[in-house]
Design a protein around this motif. Sequence first.
Motif, PDB file in Angstrom:
ATOM      1  N   SER A   1      -7.911   2.829  -1.939  1.00 15.82           N
ATOM      2  CA  SER A   1      -8.072   1.668  -2.892  1.00 15.82           C
ATOM      3  C   SER A   1      -6.775   0.801  -3.125  1.00 15.82           C
ATOM      4  O   SER A   1      -6.766  -0.428  -3.414  1.00 15.82           O
ATOM      5  N   ALA A   2      -5.559   1.748  -2.616  1.00 15.41           N
ATOM      6  CA  ALA A   2      -4.464   1.003  -2.813  1.00 15.41           C
ATOM      7  C   ALA A   2      -4.443  -0.025  -1.743  1.00 15.41           C
ATOM      8  O   ALA A   2      -3.748  -1.345  -2.098  1.00 15.41           O
TER       9      ALA A   2
ATOM     10  N   ASP B   1      -8.765  17.747  -4.088  1.00 11.24           N
ATOM     11  CA  ASP B   1      -7.569  16.736  -4.427  1.00 11.24           C
ATOM     12  C   ASP B   1      -7.224  16.087  -3.377  1.00 11.24           C
ATOM     13  O   ASP B   1      -6.712  14.813  -3.421  1.00 11.24           O
TER      14      ASP B   1
ATOM     15  N   MET C   1       1.497   6.822  -6.734  1.00 10.07           N
ATOM     16  CA  MET C   1       0.209   7.611  -7.238  1.00 10.07           C
ATOM     17  C   MET C   1      -0.072   8.844  -6.484  1.00 10.07           C
ATOM     18  O   MET C   1      -0.567   9.643  -7.403  1.00 10.07           O
ATOM     19  N   VAL C   2       0.242   9.152  -5.287  1.00 12.31           N
ATOM     20  CA  VAL C   2      -0.239  10.278  -4.654  1.00 12.31           C
ATOM     21  C   VAL C   2       0.354  11.753  -5.046  1.00 12.31           C
ATOM     22  O   VAL C   2      -0.256  12.408  -5.359  1.00 12.31           O
TER      23      VAL C   2
ATOM     24  N   TRP D   1      -3.056  14.647 -10.634  1.00 13.64           N
ATOM     25  CA  TRP D   1      -4.172  14.190 -11.404  1.00 13.64           C
ATOM     26  C   TRP D   1      -4.902  15.260 -11.956  1.00 13.64           C
ATOM     27  O   TRP D   1      -5.440  14.951 -13.006  1.00 13.64           O
TER      28      TRP D   1
ATOM     29  N   LEU E   1      -9.235  13.037  -3.165  1.00  9.67           N
ATOM     30  CA  LEU E   1      -8.857  12.016  -4.029  1.00  9.67           C
ATOM     31  C   LEU E   1      -7.905  11.069  -3.674  1.00  9.67           C
ATOM     32  O   LEU E   1      -7.774   9.877  -3.839  1.00  9.67           O
ATOM     33  N   ASN E   2      -6.974  11.666  -3.036  1.00 11.33           N
ATOM     34  CA  ASN E   2      -5.566  11.304  -2.661  1.00 11.33           C
ATOM     35  C   ASN E   2      -5.898  10.133  -1.396  1.00 11.33           C
ATOM     36  O   ASN E   2      -5.567   9.222  -1.185  1.00 11.33           O
TER      37      ASN E   2
ATOM     38  N   THR F   1       0.915  -1.160   0.169  1.00 11.38           N
ATOM     39  CA  THR F   1       0.045   0.182  -0.001  1.00 11.38           C
ATOM     40  C   THR F   1       0.889   1.242   0.173  1.00 11.38           C
ATOM     41  O   THR F   1       0.717   2.222  -0.692  1.00 11.38           O
TER      42      THR F   1
ATOM     43  N   SER G   1       1.204   4.105  -3.003  1.00 18.34           N
ATOM     44  CA  SER G   1       0.690   5.415  -2.631  1.00 18.34           C
ATOM     45  C   SER G   1       1.685   6.515  -3.000  1.00 18.34           C
ATOM     46  O   SER G   1       1.542   7.460  -3.411  1.00 18.34           O
TER      47      SER G   1
ATOM     48  N   ILE H   1      -7.195   7.303  -3.200  1.00 19.76           N
ATOM     49  CA  ILE H   1      -6.211   6.402  -3.819  1.00 19.76           C
ATOM     50  C   ILE H   1      -5.720   5.678  -2.907  1.00 19.76           C
ATOM     51  O   ILE H   1      -5.076   4.490  -3.034  1.00 19.76           O
ATOM     52  N   VAL H   2      -5.296   5.937  -1.550  1.00 17.81           N
ATOM     53  CA  VAL H   2      -4.565   5.072  -0.425  1.00 17.81           C
ATOM     54  C   VAL H   2      -5.570   4.133  -0.010  1.00 17.81           C
ATOM     55  O   VAL H   2      -5.215   2.992  -0.112  1.00 17.81           O
TER      56      VAL H   2
END
Length: 263
Positions: free
Chosen positions: A53-54, A43, A25-26, A30, A46-47, A18, A22, A50-51
């Motif tokens: 989902s990771a 934003d 991706m973070v 985006w 969204l981050n 994870t 992260s 992302i974490v």
Amino acid sequence: MYGRLPIVKMLLVTLALTAVISAVMVPINWNGQGASAEAPKIDHLLNVMIVLSAFVFSLVMVMLFYALWKFKAKPGDESDGEPIHGNTRLEIAWTLIPTIIVLFAGGYSWKVLDDIEEPQKDHLTVSVFSQQFAWSFAYPGKDYAWTEEELHVPVGRQVHFKMHALDVIHSFWVPEWRIKKDNVPGITTTAIVTPDKVGTYQLVCTELCGFGHSTMRAKVVVEPPGKFKKWVEGLDQKAPKELMETVELDSTTNPPDLGAGGA
Ligand SMILES: [Cu+2]
């Protein structure tokens, strides 16, 4: 039987994976440049997603590869699999973990939305009219000064955009503001934005609305309040009668009062 699963080890690998995903991706930007008070909060949301989902992705991958490695049949082993029926601990875990993740994501999103839609007393209201394939805008006061294809707003002041679609569904989106809102015939929807950077942007229709959809854009100018005031005062067109009629006909439904409830 299987023996004990190395749960602690699997969890550590999941967390490490994870962290790696992260970390990649973070930092990626985006959504591009932000130009509203709402943008950093969106934003950040969204981050966080992302974490989360990771984490889910990593957990599934770790369990999948562990199972592939640990329970692979030996060469020549033609015997049946073990007759098993249910696993209460596992079932509780795979119900509880996603429930917690989804509730957290829902609650946090609610909080952000509630935050960014908090109406400010000194807000400016602008009427937005969308039709195949053009935008026009009316400003309060002075018989609704009206302008086509170009939207001006003052910097640093909350703006309530009241949306009126004249034919089909369109969608209001200025990427730098992050906020996106459908324009629906028959109802008034509202987008709340506080532009915080002077500049020129583009309003884009993001609802496929016909052949000219891709050309349905308007120039957006965010400028200091004095300059904005002068610009509105300099407009010599008034909003056409038909447009103001749609304002009266459209019922106000949005944004619904959060927590208002009712049957
Ligand atoms: Cu459109």
